[in-house]
Design a protein around this motif. Structure first.
Motif, PDB file in Angstrom:
ATOM      1  N   THR A 185      12.712  41.344  40.513  1.00 52.59           N
ATOM      2  CA  THR A 185      13.640  40.472  41.235  1.00 52.59           C
ATOM      3  C   THR A 185      14.661  41.235  42.068  1.00 52.59           C
ATOM      4  O   THR A 185      15.049  40.781  43.137  1.00 52.59           O
ATOM      5  CB  THR A 185      14.380  39.537  40.263  1.00 52.59           C
ATOM      6  N   GLU A 186      15.120  42.408  41.581  1.00 57.67           N
ATOM      7  CA  GLU A 186      16.147  43.127  42.345  1.00 57.67           C
ATOM      8  C   GLU A 186      15.622  43.601  43.698  1.00 57.67           C
ATOM      9  O   GLU A 186      16.403  43.870  44.616  1.00 57.67           O
ATOM     10  CB  GLU A 186      16.703  44.311  41.532  1.00 57.67           C
ATOM     11  N   GLN A 187      14.283  43.682  43.851  1.00 57.16           N
ATOM     12  CA  GLN A 187      13.714  44.079  45.133  1.00 57.16           C
ATOM     13  C   GLN A 187      13.733  42.944  46.158  1.00 57.16           C
ATOM     14  O   GLN A 187      13.370  43.152  47.312  1.00 57.16           O
ATOM     15  CB  GLN A 187      12.278  44.572  44.940  1.00 57.16           C
ATOM     16  N   PHE A 188      14.176  41.763  45.723  1.00 52.20           N
ATOM     17  CA  PHE A 188      14.226  40.610  46.620  1.00 52.20           C
ATOM     18  C   PHE A 188      15.642  40.044  46.731  1.00 52.20           C
ATOM     19  O   PHE A 188      15.847  38.867  47.022  1.00 52.20           O
ATOM     20  CB  PHE A 188      13.243  39.540  46.147  1.00 52.20           C
ATOM     21  N   TRP A 234      20.407  48.153  46.087  1.00 54.79           N
ATOM     22  CA  TRP A 234      20.122  46.825  45.558  1.00 54.79           C
ATOM     23  C   TRP A 234      21.385  45.993  45.707  1.00 54.79           C
ATOM     24  O   TRP A 234      22.452  46.505  46.072  1.00 54.79           O
ATOM     25  CB  TRP A 234      19.728  46.936  44.077  1.00 54.79           C
ATOM     26  N   LEU A 235      21.306  44.712  45.427  1.00 53.03           N
ATOM     27  CA  LEU A 235      22.492  43.858  45.433  1.00 53.03           C
ATOM     28  C   LEU A 235      23.139  43.957  44.062  1.00 53.03           C
ATOM     29  O   LEU A 235      22.507  43.668  43.044  1.00 53.03           O
ATOM     30  CB  LEU A 235      22.110  42.410  45.740  1.00 53.03           C
ATOM     31  N   HIS A 292      14.710  45.154  49.093  1.00 54.27           N
ATOM     32  CA  HIS A 292      15.553  46.152  48.451  1.00 54.27           C
ATOM     33  C   HIS A 292      14.677  47.100  47.637  1.00 54.27           C
ATOM     34  O   HIS A 292      13.494  46.826  47.394  1.00 54.27           O
ATOM     35  CB  HIS A 292      16.581  45.498  47.515  1.00 54.27           C
ATOM     36  N   LEU A 293      15.267  48.199  47.199  1.00 52.37           N
ATOM     37  CA  LEU A 293      14.556  49.168  46.373  1.00 52.37           C
ATOM     38  C   LEU A 293      14.646  48.775  44.899  1.00 52.37           C
ATOM     39  O   LEU A 293      15.566  48.064  44.495  1.00 52.37           O
ATOM     40  CB  LEU A 293      15.143  50.572  46.570  1.00 52.37           C
ATOM     41  N   PRO A 294      13.696  49.250  44.073  1.00 48.51           N
ATOM     42  CA  PRO A 294      13.761  48.941  42.643  1.00 48.51           C
ATOM     43  C   PRO A 294      14.894  49.708  41.974  1.00 48.51           C
ATOM     44  O   PRO A 294      15.333  50.761  42.448  1.00 48.51           O
ATOM     45  CB  PRO A 294      12.392  49.390  42.125  1.00 48.51           C
ATOM     46  N   PHE A 295      15.371  49.158  40.864  1.00 44.64           N
ATOM     47  CA  PHE A 295      16.434  49.790  40.081  1.00 44.64           C
ATOM     48  C   PHE A 295      15.807  50.451  38.860  1.00 44.64           C
ATOM     49  O   PHE A 295      14.976  49.839  38.178  1.00 44.64           O
ATOM     50  CB  PHE A 295      17.450  48.731  39.649  1.00 44.64           C
ATOM     51  N   PRO A 353      22.750  46.078  39.366  1.00 39.10           N
ATOM     52  CA  PRO A 353      22.298  44.709  39.072  1.00 39.10           C
ATOM     53  C   PRO A 353      22.563  44.362  37.603  1.00 39.10           C
ATOM     54  O   PRO A 353      22.666  45.247  36.753  1.00 39.10           O
ATOM     55  CB  PRO A 353      20.783  44.759  39.349  1.00 39.10           C
ATOM     56  N   ALA A 354      22.651  43.081  37.306  1.00 35.68           N
ATOM     57  CA  ALA A 354      22.846  42.621  35.935  1.00 35.68           C
ATOM     58  C   ALA A 354      21.581  42.843  35.115  1.00 35.68           C
ATOM     59  O   ALA A 354      20.484  43.034  35.650  1.00 35.68           O
ATOM     60  CB  ALA A 354      23.208  41.133  35.930  1.00 35.68           C
ATOM     61  N   PHE A 355      21.745  42.813  33.794  1.00 37.88           N
ATOM     62  CA  PHE A 355      20.588  42.713  32.918  1.00 37.88           C
ATOM     63  C   PHE A 355      19.895  41.387  33.194  1.00 37.88           C
ATOM     64  O   PHE A 355      20.472  40.470  33.790  1.00 37.88           O
ATOM     65  CB  PHE A 355      21.022  42.740  31.444  1.00 37.88           C
TER      66      PHE A 355
END
Length: 448
Positions: free
Chosen positions: A198-201, A257-258, A229-232, A311-313
Protein backbone atom coordinates in the motif's frame (compact mmCIF):
# COMPACT_ATOMS: atom_id res chain seq x y z
CA UNK A 1 -24.51 12.05 -3.22
CA UNK A 2 -27.56 13.74 -4.73
CA UNK A 3 -30.24 15.42 -2.70
CA UNK A 4 -33.72 13.95 -2.75
CA UNK A 5 -34.88 16.93 -4.84
CA UNK A 6 -33.22 15.54 -7.95
CA UNK A 7 -35.64 12.58 -7.96
CA UNK A 8 -32.83 10.16 -8.79
CA UNK A 9 -33.17 6.74 -7.18
CA UNK A 10 -30.03 5.75 -5.21
CA UNK A 11 -29.63 2.54 -7.23
CA UNK A 12 -29.86 4.18 -10.66
CA UNK A 13 -26.65 3.81 -12.62
CA UNK A 14 -24.90 1.51 -10.15
CA UNK A 15 -21.92 -0.16 -11.86
CA UNK A 16 -19.96 -1.81 -9.03
CA UNK A 17 -21.16 -4.51 -6.64
CA UNK A 18 -18.94 -4.63 -3.55
CA UNK A 19 -19.22 -7.93 -1.66
CA UNK A 20 -18.18 -7.86 2.03
CA UNK A 21 -18.22 -4.09 1.67
CA UNK A 22 -17.31 -3.04 5.22
CA UNK A 23 -17.52 0.72 5.81
CA UNK A 24 -16.77 1.40 2.18
CA UNK A 25 -13.09 1.45 1.18
CA UNK A 26 -13.70 0.32 -2.41
CA UNK A 27 -16.93 2.32 -2.61
CA UNK A 28 -15.10 5.49 -1.58
CA UNK A 29 -12.47 4.77 -4.24
CA UNK A 30 -15.18 4.24 -6.86
CA UNK A 31 -16.95 7.48 -5.90
CA UNK A 32 -13.88 9.65 -6.48
CA UNK A 33 -13.27 7.94 -9.83
CA UNK A 34 -16.86 8.71 -10.89
CA UNK A 35 -18.35 5.21 -10.58
CA UNK A 36 -21.44 4.37 -8.54
CA UNK A 37 -21.41 1.29 -6.34
CA UNK A 38 -23.58 -0.72 -3.99
CA UNK A 39 -22.27 -2.86 -1.15
CA UNK A 40 -23.45 -5.95 0.68
CA UNK A 41 -22.47 -5.88 4.33
CA UNK A 42 -23.48 -8.07 7.29
CA UNK A 43 -22.27 -5.87 10.15
CA UNK A 44 -24.86 -3.31 11.27
CA UNK A 45 -22.20 -0.91 12.58
CA UNK A 46 -20.48 -0.75 9.20
CA UNK A 47 -23.90 -0.26 7.60
CA UNK A 48 -24.53 2.75 9.85
CA UNK A 49 -21.31 4.31 8.60
CA UNK A 50 -22.24 3.54 5.00
CA UNK A 51 -25.71 5.10 5.33
CA UNK A 52 -24.24 8.24 6.92
CA UNK A 53 -21.74 8.44 4.05
CA UNK A 54 -24.47 8.08 1.43
CA UNK A 55 -23.26 4.70 0.16
CA UNK A 56 -26.02 2.39 -1.20
CA UNK A 57 -26.04 -0.80 0.84
CA UNK A 58 -27.83 -4.08 1.39
CA UNK A 59 -27.63 -5.08 5.06
CA UNK A 60 -27.45 -8.77 4.27
CA UNK A 61 -25.40 -11.93 4.29
CA UNK A 62 -23.55 -12.29 0.99
CA UNK A 63 -24.50 -15.93 0.45
CA UNK A 64 -28.17 -15.39 1.39
CA UNK A 65 -28.32 -12.41 -0.97
CA UNK A 66 -26.97 -14.56 -3.80
CA UNK A 67 -29.27 -17.50 -3.11
CA UNK A 68 -32.60 -15.74 -2.52
CA UNK A 69 -32.32 -12.06 -3.48
CA UNK A 70 -30.11 -12.01 -6.56
CA UNK A 71 -32.85 -10.29 -8.58
CA UNK A 72 -32.56 -7.23 -6.33
CA UNK A 73 -29.07 -6.47 -7.68
CA UNK A 74 -29.40 -3.74 -10.36
CA UNK A 75 -28.90 -5.09 -13.87
CA UNK A 76 -26.59 -2.14 -14.53
CA UNK A 77 -23.93 -3.80 -12.35
CA UNK A 78 -21.06 -5.01 -14.53
CA UNK A 79 -18.13 -4.89 -12.07
CA UNK A 80 -17.79 -7.41 -9.23
CA UNK A 81 -15.49 -6.43 -6.37
CA UNK A 82 -14.84 -7.52 -2.83
CA UNK A 83 -12.55 -8.63 -0.04
CA UNK A 84 -13.79 -11.85 1.64
CA UNK A 85 -13.04 -12.22 5.37
CA UNK A 86 -9.44 -13.08 6.08
CA UNK A 87 -9.25 -13.91 9.79
CA UNK A 88 -8.31 -17.52 9.11
CA UNK A 89 -5.75 -16.63 6.41
CA UNK A 90 -4.12 -13.67 8.14
CA UNK A 91 -0.71 -14.02 9.74
CA UNK A 92 -2.26 -12.15 12.66
CA UNK A 93 -4.68 -15.05 13.22
CA UNK A 94 -4.30 -18.74 13.90
CA UNK A 95 -3.81 -19.61 10.25
CA UNK A 96 -6.43 -22.35 9.91
CA UNK A 97 -7.24 -21.06 6.44
CA UNK A 98 -3.61 -21.23 5.33
CA UNK A 99 -3.54 -24.92 6.22
CA UNK A 100 -6.71 -25.39 4.18
CA UNK A 101 -5.44 -23.66 1.02
CA UNK A 102 -5.10 -26.90 -0.96
CA UNK A 103 -8.56 -27.99 0.16
CA UNK A 104 -10.12 -24.69 -0.91
CA UNK A 105 -8.33 -24.92 -4.28
CA UNK A 106 -10.02 -28.30 -4.82
CA UNK A 107 -13.42 -26.80 -4.06
CA UNK A 108 -12.81 -23.95 -6.53
CA UNK A 109 -12.28 -26.54 -9.27
CA UNK A 110 -15.35 -28.51 -8.16
CA UNK A 111 -17.54 -25.40 -8.30
CA UNK A 112 -16.44 -24.51 -11.83
CA UNK A 113 -16.64 -28.17 -12.85
CA UNK A 114 -20.38 -28.17 -12.23
CA UNK A 115 -20.70 -30.28 -9.09
CA UNK A 116 -23.89 -29.78 -7.07
CA UNK A 117 -23.31 -26.84 -4.73
CA UNK A 118 -25.24 -28.38 -1.85
CA UNK A 119 -22.91 -31.37 -1.95
CA UNK A 120 -19.90 -29.06 -2.01
CA UNK A 121 -21.27 -27.15 0.97
CA UNK A 122 -21.85 -30.43 2.82
CA UNK A 123 -18.31 -31.60 2.14
CA UNK A 124 -16.88 -28.27 3.28
CA UNK A 125 -18.81 -28.54 6.52
CA UNK A 126 -17.83 -32.16 6.99
CA UNK A 127 -14.14 -31.41 6.58
CA UNK A 128 -14.32 -28.83 9.32
CA UNK A 129 -13.00 -26.04 7.10
CA UNK A 130 -13.34 -22.66 8.83
CA UNK A 131 -16.56 -21.15 7.37
CA UNK A 132 -14.78 -17.81 6.97
CA UNK A 133 -12.09 -19.46 4.85
CA UNK A 134 -14.81 -20.97 2.64
CA UNK A 135 -16.15 -17.46 1.97
CA UNK A 136 -13.34 -16.90 -0.54
CA UNK A 137 -15.55 -19.07 -2.81
CA UNK A 138 -18.35 -16.48 -2.72
CA UNK A 139 -17.01 -14.17 -5.48
CA UNK A 140 -16.76 -17.21 -7.76
CA UNK A 141 -20.33 -18.24 -6.89
CA UNK A 142 -21.54 -14.72 -7.73
CA UNK A 143 -19.66 -14.80 -11.03
CA UNK A 144 -21.21 -18.15 -11.98
CA UNK A 145 -24.66 -16.96 -10.88
CA UNK A 146 -24.49 -14.00 -13.24
CA UNK A 147 -23.40 -16.22 -16.14
CA UNK A 148 -26.19 -18.74 -15.51
CA UNK A 149 -29.04 -16.27 -14.83
CA UNK A 150 -31.26 -15.41 -17.77
CA UNK A 151 -31.37 -11.69 -18.46
CA UNK A 152 -27.99 -11.07 -16.84
CA UNK A 153 -24.70 -10.40 -18.57
CA UNK A 154 -21.39 -11.76 -17.24
CA UNK A 155 -19.52 -9.27 -15.10
CA UNK A 156 -17.21 -7.26 -17.29
CA UNK A 157 -14.59 -6.69 -14.61
CA UNK A 158 -13.65 -8.50 -11.38
CA UNK A 159 -11.50 -7.01 -8.60
CA UNK A 160 -10.77 -9.02 -5.43
CA UNK A 161 -8.38 -8.38 -2.55
CA UNK A 162 -7.20 -10.35 0.46
CA UNK A 163 -4.19 -10.95 2.70
CA UNK A 164 -1.03 -12.18 0.90
CA UNK A 165 -1.58 -15.80 2.03
CA UNK A 166 -4.56 -15.98 -0.36
CA UNK A 167 -2.49 -15.26 -3.48
CA UNK A 168 -2.33 -18.99 -4.42
CA UNK A 169 -6.16 -19.07 -4.46
CA UNK A 170 -6.33 -15.96 -6.63
CA UNK A 171 -3.88 -17.67 -8.98
CA UNK A 172 -6.30 -20.62 -9.31
CA UNK A 173 -9.14 -18.15 -9.92
CA UNK A 174 -7.10 -16.46 -12.65
CA UNK A 175 -6.25 -19.74 -14.40
CA UNK A 176 -9.90 -20.82 -14.47
CA UNK A 177 -11.15 -17.41 -15.60
CA UNK A 178 -8.72 -17.51 -18.51
CA UNK A 179 -9.90 -21.01 -19.48
CA UNK A 180 -13.67 -20.42 -19.76
CA UNK A 181 -14.20 -24.07 -18.77
CA UNK A 182 -17.15 -25.80 -17.11
CA UNK A 183 -19.83 -23.54 -15.66
CA UNK A 184 -18.04 -20.51 -17.08
CA UNK A 185 -19.77 -21.64 -20.28
CA UNK A 186 -17.04 -20.37 -22.57
CA UNK A 187 -16.89 -16.92 -20.95
CA UNK A 188 -13.19 -16.08 -20.76
CA UNK A 189 -11.31 -13.34 -18.95
CA UNK A 190 -7.89 -11.79 -19.08
CA UNK A 191 -6.78 -12.20 -15.46
CA UNK A 192 -3.77 -11.67 -13.25
CA UNK A 193 -2.94 -11.33 -9.55
CA UNK A 194 -0.18 -9.72 -7.53
CA UNK A 195 0.96 -8.68 -4.09
CA UNK A 196 0.68 -4.91 -3.78
CA UNK A 197 2.28 -2.84 -1.02
CA UNK A 198 0.00 0.00 0.00
CA UNK A 199 2.79 2.50 0.74
CA UNK A 200 3.79 2.28 -2.94
CA UNK A 201 0.42 3.80 -3.84
CA UNK A 202 0.45 6.81 -1.54
CA UNK A 203 -1.05 5.14 1.53
CA UNK A 204 0.77 6.34 4.71
CA UNK A 205 0.81 2.80 6.05
CA UNK A 206 2.60 -0.47 5.32
CA UNK A 207 0.11 -3.15 4.36
CA UNK A 208 0.44 -5.87 1.72
CA UNK A 209 -2.60 -7.12 -0.17
CA UNK A 210 -3.14 -9.97 -2.63
CA UNK A 211 -5.14 -8.49 -5.50
CA UNK A 212 -6.88 -10.30 -8.37
CA UNK A 213 -7.98 -8.35 -11.44
CA UNK A 214 -9.90 -9.81 -14.38
CA UNK A 215 -11.54 -8.32 -17.46
CA UNK A 216 -13.60 -9.99 -20.19
CA UNK A 217 -11.39 -11.36 -22.96
CA UNK A 218 -11.00 -8.97 -25.85
CA UNK A 219 -10.72 -5.89 -23.61
CA UNK A 220 -6.93 -5.84 -23.65
CA UNK A 221 -4.23 -7.31 -21.46
CA UNK A 222 -4.27 -6.79 -17.71
CA UNK A 223 -1.52 -4.48 -16.46
CA UNK A 224 -0.17 -4.24 -12.95
CA UNK A 225 -1.13 -0.88 -11.33
CA UNK A 226 1.71 1.61 -11.57
CA UNK A 227 3.30 2.44 -8.22
CA UNK A 228 3.69 6.10 -7.29
CA UNK A 229 6.09 5.66 -4.34
CA UNK A 230 8.96 3.42 -3.29
CA UNK A 231 8.53 0.49 -0.88
CA UNK A 232 9.34 0.94 2.81
CA UNK A 233 11.78 -1.46 4.46
CA UNK A 234 9.82 -2.65 7.48
CA UNK A 235 12.87 -4.32 9.02
CA UNK A 236 15.34 -1.47 8.46
CA UNK A 237 18.24 -3.62 9.63
CA UNK A 238 17.07 -3.70 13.23
CA UNK A 239 17.58 -7.44 13.58
CA UNK A 240 18.66 -7.96 17.18
CA UNK A 241 18.51 -4.29 18.16
CA UNK A 242 18.00 -3.53 21.84
CA UNK A 243 14.98 -1.61 23.04
CA UNK A 244 17.09 1.53 23.48
CA UNK A 245 18.40 1.25 19.92
CA UNK A 246 14.84 1.05 18.63
CA UNK A 247 13.99 4.52 19.96
CA UNK A 248 13.85 7.30 17.35
CA UNK A 249 16.74 9.38 16.05
CA UNK A 250 16.79 12.01 13.30
CA UNK A 251 18.31 10.52 10.16
CA UNK A 252 17.76 13.57 7.93
CA UNK A 253 16.98 11.28 4.97
CA UNK A 254 14.34 12.33 2.45
CA UNK A 255 11.34 9.96 2.55
CA UNK A 256 10.25 8.11 -0.57
CA UNK A 257 6.77 7.39 0.78
CA UNK A 258 3.88 9.33 2.30
CA UNK A 259 4.56 9.63 6.02
CA UNK A 260 2.13 9.70 8.93
CA UNK A 261 3.10 13.31 9.68
CA UNK A 262 2.55 14.48 6.11
CA UNK A 263 -0.82 12.74 5.84
CA UNK A 264 -2.07 14.11 9.16
CA UNK A 265 -0.68 17.60 8.49
CA UNK A 266 -2.44 17.73 5.13
CA UNK A 267 -5.72 16.50 6.62
CA UNK A 268 -5.56 18.99 9.50
CA UNK A 269 -5.10 21.91 7.10
CA UNK A 270 -8.28 21.24 5.11
CA UNK A 271 -11.33 23.46 5.53
CA UNK A 272 -13.51 22.26 8.40
CA UNK A 273 -11.04 19.50 9.24
CA UNK A 274 -11.91 17.06 11.99
CA UNK A 275 -8.19 16.38 12.50
CA UNK A 276 -6.39 18.33 15.25
CA UNK A 277 -2.81 17.23 15.76
CA UNK A 278 -1.64 20.24 17.75
CA UNK A 279 -0.97 17.85 20.65
CA UNK A 280 1.67 16.14 18.47
CA UNK A 281 3.49 19.31 17.42
CA UNK A 282 6.85 20.46 18.73
CA UNK A 283 8.21 23.86 17.66
CA UNK A 284 5.66 24.01 14.86
CA UNK A 285 6.46 20.55 13.49
CA UNK A 286 4.44 17.35 13.73
CA UNK A 287 6.90 14.97 15.33
CA UNK A 288 6.17 11.79 17.25
CA UNK A 289 6.82 8.08 17.23
CA UNK A 290 4.47 5.11 17.50
CA UNK A 291 4.92 1.97 19.58
CA UNK A 292 2.91 -0.87 18.08
CA UNK A 293 0.37 -3.00 19.91
CA UNK A 294 1.98 -6.04 18.24
CA UNK A 295 5.33 -7.68 18.89
CA UNK A 296 8.31 -7.41 16.56
CA UNK A 297 10.35 -10.19 14.90
CA UNK A 298 8.40 -12.90 16.66
CA UNK A 299 8.85 -11.45 20.15
CA UNK A 300 5.45 -10.39 21.57
CA UNK A 301 7.16 -8.32 24.27
CA UNK A 302 9.24 -6.32 21.82
CA UNK A 303 7.00 -3.71 20.27
CA UNK A 304 7.87 -2.24 16.91
CA UNK A 305 8.43 1.49 16.52
CA UNK A 306 7.74 3.91 13.69
CA UNK A 307 8.72 7.58 13.37
CA UNK A 308 6.15 10.16 12.26
CA UNK A 309 8.36 10.60 9.17
CA UNK A 310 7.60 6.98 8.23
CA UNK A 311 4.41 5.17 7.17
CA UNK A 312 2.19 3.77 9.92
CA UNK A 313 2.06 0.12 10.87
CA UNK A 314 -0.77 -1.84 9.25
CA UNK A 315 -3.96 -0.24 10.58
CA UNK A 316 -5.93 -3.05 12.20
CA UNK A 317 -9.02 -3.11 14.37
CA UNK A 318 -6.67 -2.62 17.33
CA UNK A 319 -5.18 0.62 15.97
CA UNK A 320 -6.38 2.50 19.06
CA UNK A 321 -4.03 0.39 21.19
CA UNK A 322 -0.93 1.76 19.49
CA UNK A 323 0.82 4.35 21.69
CA UNK A 324 2.08 7.73 20.49
CA UNK A 325 4.96 9.59 22.12
CA UNK A 326 6.22 13.10 21.31
CA UNK A 327 9.74 12.32 22.48
CA UNK A 328 11.89 9.83 24.35
CA UNK A 329 11.33 11.67 27.65
CA UNK A 330 7.56 11.12 27.36
CA UNK A 331 8.22 7.48 26.49
CA UNK A 332 10.35 6.97 29.57
CA UNK A 333 7.75 8.74 31.71
CA UNK A 334 4.91 6.64 30.25
CA UNK A 335 3.10 9.73 28.85
CA UNK A 336 1.41 8.35 25.72
CA UNK A 337 -1.37 9.39 23.36
CA UNK A 338 -3.55 7.49 20.86
CA UNK A 339 -4.73 7.96 17.30
CA UNK A 340 -8.33 9.16 17.12
CA UNK A 341 -10.81 7.43 14.80
CA UNK A 342 -10.61 10.23 12.16
CA UNK A 343 -6.80 10.10 12.33
CA UNK A 344 -6.81 6.32 11.94
CA UNK A 345 -9.14 6.76 8.96
CA UNK A 346 -6.73 9.24 7.36
CA UNK A 347 -3.89 6.71 7.74
CA UNK A 348 -6.17 4.36 5.77
CA UNK A 349 -6.66 7.25 3.24
CA UNK A 350 -10.31 7.82 4.08
CA UNK A 351 -11.38 11.48 3.87
CA UNK A 352 -10.69 13.47 7.05
CA UNK A 353 -14.43 14.07 7.55
CA UNK A 354 -15.70 10.59 6.71
CA UNK A 355 -18.76 10.03 8.93
CA UNK A 356 -17.71 7.03 11.03
CA UNK A 357 -20.86 5.83 12.81
CA UNK A 358 -22.18 2.98 14.93
CA UNK A 359 -20.07 0.98 17.34
CA UNK A 360 -16.67 -0.73 16.96
CA UNK A 361 -15.37 2.12 14.83
CA UNK A 362 -11.72 1.14 15.27
CA UNK A 363 -12.60 -2.31 13.91
CA UNK A 364 -14.44 -0.72 10.99
CA UNK A 365 -11.39 1.37 10.14
CA UNK A 366 -9.05 -1.61 10.40
CA UNK A 367 -11.32 -3.84 8.29
CA UNK A 368 -11.43 -1.49 5.33
CA UNK A 369 -9.57 -1.53 2.04
CA UNK A 370 -7.46 1.66 1.85
CA UNK A 371 -9.40 3.83 -0.64
CA UNK A 372 -6.19 5.19 -2.23
CA UNK A 373 -5.09 1.66 -3.12
CA UNK A 374 -8.60 0.99 -4.44
CA UNK A 375 -8.41 4.08 -6.64
CA UNK A 376 -5.18 2.90 -8.26
CA UNK A 377 -6.46 -0.64 -8.87
CA UNK A 378 -9.89 0.40 -10.18
CA UNK A 379 -8.47 3.19 -12.34
CA UNK A 380 -6.00 0.82 -13.99
CA UNK A 381 -8.49 -1.97 -14.72
CA UNK A 382 -11.37 0.31 -15.76
CA UNK A 383 -9.51 3.10 -17.56
CA UNK A 384 -5.95 1.94 -18.11
CA UNK A 385 -4.59 5.01 -16.29
CA UNK A 386 -3.50 6.14 -12.86
CA UNK A 387 -5.90 8.33 -10.86
CA UNK A 388 -5.58 11.98 -11.79
CA UNK A 389 -4.00 14.49 -9.43
CA UNK A 390 -7.37 16.22 -9.12
CA UNK A 391 -9.11 12.95 -8.18
CA UNK A 392 -6.50 12.21 -5.53
CA UNK A 393 -6.77 15.72 -4.12
CA UNK A 394 -10.57 15.60 -3.99
CA UNK A 395 -10.44 12.23 -2.21
CA UNK A 396 -9.24 13.98 0.96
CA UNK A 397 -12.70 15.41 1.67
CA UNK A 398 -16.05 13.61 1.70
CA UNK A 399 -19.12 15.47 0.36
CA UNK A 400 -21.88 16.43 2.75
CA UNK A 401 -24.69 13.87 2.83
CA UNK A 402 -28.18 15.12 3.78
CA UNK A 403 -29.96 13.23 6.54
CA UNK A 404 -32.79 12.48 4.13
CA UNK A 405 -30.35 10.63 1.86
CA UNK A 406 -29.04 8.55 4.75
CA UNK A 407 -32.61 7.72 5.77
CA UNK A 408 -33.50 6.69 2.23
CA UNK A 409 -30.47 4.41 2.02
CA UNK A 410 -31.29 2.90 5.41
CA UNK A 411 -34.78 2.09 4.13
CA UNK A 412 -33.29 0.37 1.07
CA UNK A 413 -30.67 -1.49 3.08
CA UNK A 414 -32.76 -2.60 6.01
CA UNK A 415 -36.38 -2.09 5.01
CA UNK A 416 -38.57 -3.69 7.66
CA UNK A 417 -35.46 -5.55 8.92
CA UNK A 418 -37.05 -8.92 8.18
CA UNK A 419 -34.38 -9.74 5.59
CA UNK A 420 -31.45 -8.42 7.59
CA UNK A 421 -29.04 -10.88 9.25
CA UNK A 422 -30.21 -12.58 12.46
CA UNK A 423 -29.65 -10.35 15.51
CA UNK A 424 -28.58 -7.59 13.11
CA UNK A 425 -30.69 -4.97 14.93
CA UNK A 426 -31.47 -4.26 18.55
CA UNK A 427 -35.12 -3.39 18.95
CA UNK A 428 -36.79 -2.56 22.24
CA UNK A 429 -35.61 -3.97 25.54
CA UNK A 430 -34.16 -7.43 25.23
CA UNK A 431 -35.27 -9.83 27.94
CA UNK A 432 -32.17 -11.87 27.38
CA UNK A 433 -28.84 -11.49 25.70
CA UNK A 434 -29.09 -12.39 21.98
CA UNK A 435 -27.33 -15.57 20.96
CA UNK A 436 -24.11 -15.12 18.95
CA UNK A 437 -24.66 -15.08 15.20
CA UNK A 438 -23.61 -18.22 13.31
CA UNK A 439 -19.98 -18.16 12.21
CA UNK A 440 -20.88 -18.50 8.54
CA UNK A 441 -22.73 -15.18 8.72
CA UNK A 442 -19.81 -13.19 10.04
CA UNK A 443 -18.85 -11.73 6.72
CA UNK A 444 -17.19 -8.44 7.60
CA UNK A 445 -13.60 -8.61 6.26
CA UNK A 446 -10.88 -8.65 8.89
CA UNK A 447 -7.91 -7.17 7.07
CA UNK A 448 -5.24 -7.79 9.62
Amino acid sequence: MRSSGTQVHPLDGVRILDLFAGPGGLDVAAHFLGYKSIGIEWDQNACQTRYAAGLPTFHADVSVMRETRFDEIPTSVDILAGGPPCQSFSVAGRGAGRAALDTVKEFIHRLVGGEDESRIDGDLHGLGVDPRAALVLEPLRWLLKAIETEGRDPYRVIVLEQVPAVLPLWDVYAQLLRSGEGRLNGVKYEADCWELKTEQFGVPQTRTRAVLVARLAGSGAIERPEASHLPFNVRRGQGNATQAQMLPTDSGAEPCWLSMAEALDTASSLTGSSIDISRLRTEGKTKFFVVSNYGSNGDPKRRGRRLSSEPAFTVTGKVSRNKLYKNVADYEAGKSDRFTIPESGVLQTFPHNFPWSGKDQAQQVGNAVPPRLGMHVLSEVLRGTVPSKDELTRSRTWPNVPGTTADELRAIGCGDQSQCPPNGHKTGRATRKPAPSPAHLRTTPQNE
